[in-house]
Write a protein that holds these residues in place. Structure first.
Motif, mmCIF file in Angstrom:
data_model
loop_
_atom_site.group_PDB
_atom_site.id
_atom_site.type_symbol
_atom_site.label_atom_id
_atom_site.label_comp_id
_atom_site.label_asym_id
_atom_site.label_seq_id
_atom_site.Cartn_x
_atom_site.Cartn_y
_atom_site.Cartn_z
ATOM 1 N N LEU A 86 -0.811 7.233 -2.969
ATOM 2 C CA LEU A 86 -1.642 5.965 -2.588
ATOM 3 C C LEU A 86 -2.342 5.972 -1.492
ATOM 4 O O LEU A 86 -1.852 6.346 -0.552
ATOM 5 C CB LEU A 86 -0.744 4.686 -2.752
ATOM 6 C CG LEU A 86 -1.409 3.317 -2.651
ATOM 7 C CD1 LEU A 86 -2.442 3.117 -3.977
ATOM 8 C CD2 LEU A 86 -0.315 2.028 -2.510
ATOM 9 N N ALA A 87 -3.774 5.563 -1.531
ATOM 10 C CA ALA A 87 -4.577 5.545 -0.389
ATOM 11 C C ALA A 87 -5.675 4.752 -0.731
ATOM 12 O O ALA A 87 -5.954 4.266 -1.605
ATOM 13 C CB ALA A 87 -5.163 6.975 -0.271
ATOM 14 N N PRO A 88 -6.385 4.272 0.336
ATOM 15 C CA PRO A 88 -7.793 3.461 0.188
ATOM 16 C C PRO A 88 -8.556 4.198 -0.487
ATOM 17 O O PRO A 88 -9.057 5.440 -0.179
ATOM 18 C CB PRO A 88 -8.013 3.196 1.838
ATOM 19 C CG PRO A 88 -6.972 3.588 2.311
ATOM 20 C CD PRO A 88 -6.095 4.619 1.810
ATOM 21 N N GLY A 183 -8.891 7.892 4.440
ATOM 22 C CA GLY A 183 -7.854 8.861 4.875
ATOM 23 C C GLY A 183 -7.760 10.143 4.271
ATOM 24 O O GLY A 183 -6.907 10.885 4.223
ATOM 25 N N LEU A 184 -9.051 10.699 3.915
ATOM 26 C CA LEU A 184 -9.219 12.039 3.509
ATOM 27 C C LEU A 184 -9.568 12.940 4.683
ATOM 28 O O LEU A 184 -10.623 12.951 5.452
ATOM 29 C CB LEU A 184 -10.559 12.065 2.632
ATOM 30 C CG LEU A 184 -10.025 11.835 1.144
ATOM 31 C CD1 LEU A 184 -11.424 11.331 0.414
ATOM 32 C CD2 LEU A 184 -9.398 12.817 0.392
ATOM 33 N N LEU A 202 -12.569 20.278 2.721
ATOM 34 C CA LEU A 202 -11.547 19.723 2.689
ATOM 35 C C LEU A 202 -10.202 20.245 3.364
ATOM 36 O O LEU A 202 -10.385 21.597 3.278
ATOM 37 C CB LEU A 202 -10.821 19.062 1.382
ATOM 38 C CG LEU A 202 -11.938 18.131 0.555
ATOM 39 C CD1 LEU A 202 -11.410 17.827 -0.802
ATOM 40 C CD2 LEU A 202 -12.133 16.629 1.264
ATOM 41 N N ALA A 203 -9.700 19.710 4.116
ATOM 42 C CA ALA A 203 -8.326 19.997 4.978
ATOM 43 C C ALA A 203 -7.300 20.670 3.725
ATOM 44 O O ALA A 203 -7.193 19.985 2.768
ATOM 45 C CB ALA A 203 -7.624 19.148 5.728
ATOM 46 N N HIS A 216 -10.191 12.443 -5.066
ATOM 47 C CA HIS A 216 -10.426 11.323 -4.354
ATOM 48 C C HIS A 216 -12.013 11.364 -3.485
ATOM 49 O O HIS A 216 -12.810 10.512 -3.387
ATOM 50 C CB HIS A 216 -9.356 11.219 -3.441
ATOM 51 C CG HIS A 216 -9.110 10.069 -2.482
ATOM 52 N ND1 HIS A 216 -8.197 9.992 -1.549
ATOM 53 C CD2 HIS A 216 -9.904 8.944 -2.575
ATOM 54 C CE1 HIS A 216 -8.637 8.638 -1.131
ATOM 55 N NE2 HIS A 216 -9.362 8.071 -1.623
ATOM 56 N N ALA A 217 -12.224 12.517 -2.916
ATOM 57 C CA ALA A 217 -13.450 12.661 -2.262
ATOM 58 C C ALA A 217 -14.498 12.779 -3.114
ATOM 59 O O ALA A 217 -15.741 12.179 -2.777
ATOM 60 C CB ALA A 217 -13.329 14.254 -1.566
#
Length: 474
Positions: A86-88, A183-184, A202-203, A216-217
């Motif tokens: 779960l993330a913003p 939070g990415l 992305l990391a 998400h991104a």
């Protein structure tokens, strides 16, 4: 240790978040969604929300593929949110996001779920004491529809140009702020080679984290781009005249704490075990290509001499090799592999699930690794470098013939993917190059633009009709 869903929801509510978008990605590579209020998140984790299996029969144009084994009205699944992820999403407007996995109503995992495949293969590697870290690069075109509906670059500037960054600095600022608010974790952002094109690295994380971050991104990028009145185009080939968009996959491997792609005595520091894994990936590349490049238009990007790596070879820092080894160097960064051929039409859970299965096979059954290739493989003597499949039909045939992938995915998932690949081949069969590229230019379908003739950015109705099943085009 992750908080229980109720505690996580409470913590997000204190941040002003009110709704959760729960996504999964279908066989056509499109993210689908159900939204629940934050108060219902605990139930969405424990029980899930309904989703019909037919959604995996959707074609790239959003139409249900006739003849697909899942093109039926029967049955229902439960899409369960993963509380740990779960993330913003857009916190300023109250939105959060979570990836989902589908389960049978009995509570058993759904055999056709793509994220479950990725999780299962990750757990298998972990039991073998192998840690695979992965990360994606995203390329996209920031565009506005031209008079003919095709994407026209919206931000001027040269290849990799600081002028393009400055011209689009408000866009870049808004995008990077939005990624961080969501939070990415990211490593690098820059203008790419193509006009109006950008890239985000992305990391790295676990395979599940890597796939989740890509989904998400993309949502964040799409949202920020639309706020500026532009469209983001993730299509592998937005136009015949311009370069395509890739979605390159980077991988590193460690077993029992020892890196497998560095510190050895083979080429560029490979260990013997690492070389065996690379050889397995190289051997399965034709079959993997059907998952890495699942659209017919994907193969228009994979052209010789275009740095898209359409040959079944590996190389050390060779950007025309389908598998590029990036050795460790003075910067101390771990050595890793780059799968150059993948694009953003790929379902990242399917791709990483299949890649992990091949890695596991390479660890169990090592095979000899051929020498690396330097320079452009297209310049080698005939037969020196095998061409990867030049069409989805060819890649799908290799996928169907792969016993390794059939066993790893299971008959239900493997068979449904074969149906989806066949539907995409049929969708594009009677199209000219220009028609195919135009019909896929605004992939993925967002808001149904390409299914409603006359909207900005949509191809002409005749093209739409030609690419839709006859039963739905009437």
């Amino acid at each position: 240790m992750a908080l229980p869903p109720a505690s996580m929801a409470l913590a997000l509510a204190e941040q002003g978040l009110r709704w959760v978008a729960i996504t999964w990605v279908n066989h056509a590579g499109a993210p689908l969604v159900k939204v629940v209020p934050l108060a219902g998140f605990e139930a969405a984790v424990a029980v899930g929300v309904g989703f019909s299996p037919v959604a995996d029969a959707f074609s790239a144009d959003g139409a249900i593929a006739p003849g697909h084994r899942l093109a039926r009205p029967d049955g229902d699944l439960r899409l369960r949110a993963d509380a740990a992820a779960l993330a913003p999403l857009e916190p300023a407007n109250g939105w959060a996001w979570a990836p989902g996995e589908r389960y049978e109503r009995s509570g058993a995992p759904y055999a056709g779920d793509q994220r479950h495949l990725c999780r299962r293969q990750m757990e298998q590697l972990e039991r073998a004491r192998v840690e695979l870290r992965a990360g994606f690069e995203l390329e996209w075109l920031v565009a506005s529809p031209a008079a003919d509906g095709t994407p026209a670059p919206a931000i001027p500037g040269g290849p990799y140009g600081a002028d393009r960054l400055v011209e689009g600095l408000d866009y870049a600022t808004a995008l990077l702020e939005a990624l961080e608010a969501a939070g990415l974790p990211w490593l690098q952002f820059h203008p790419e080679y193509g006009a109006g094109q950008f890239e985000l690295s992305l990391a790295p994380g676990t395979p599940l984290e890597a796939a989740d971050r890509l989904v998400h991104a993309r949502l964040v990028i799409q949202r920020v781009t639309r706020r500026f009145g532009w469209r983001c185009c993730f299509s592998p080939k937005p136009s015949l005249e311009r370069v395509g968009n890739g979605g390159h996959l980077h991988l590193s491997l460690v077993r029992d704490g020892v890196p497998l792609l560095q510190g050895g005595e083979q080429e560029a520091g490979l260990t013997g075990t690492g070389a065996g894994v690379l050889a397995a990936l190289l051997a399965e590349l034709p079959a993997l290509l059907a998952l890495a490049c699942p659209l017919a238009v994907s193969y228009r990007r994979l052209a010789t001499g275009s740095w898209s790596a359409p040959f079944q070879v590996w190389g050390v820092e060779n950007r025309e090799a389908a598998l590029r080894l990036v050795p460790t160097a003075a910067d101390g960064a771990p050595a890793h592999l780059e799968l150059k051929v993948a694009d953003l039409a790929a379902n990242p859970y399917l791709l990483l699930g299949a890649v992990q299965a091949v890695v596991a096979d390479g660890l169990e059954r090592p095979r000899p690794l051929p020498p690396p290739v330097s320079g452009d493989p297209s310049g080698l003597p005939a037969g020196a470098a095998a061409r990867l499949p030049a069409s989805l039909a060819q890649a799908s045939a290799a996928f169907a013939a792969s016993d390794l992938l059939r066993e790893a995915l299971g008959e239900a998932l493997h068979g449904a993917l074969g149906d989806s690949q066949a539907a995409e081949v049929r969708r594009a069969a009677d199209c000219s190059e220009a028609e195919l590229v135009a019909a896929s230019a605004w992939w993925p379908v967002v808001g149904g633009d390409r299914l409603k003739g006359g909207q900005a950015g949509a191809p002409q109705p005749a093209t739409i009709t030609r690419l839709r099943p006859a039963a739905l085009a009437a």
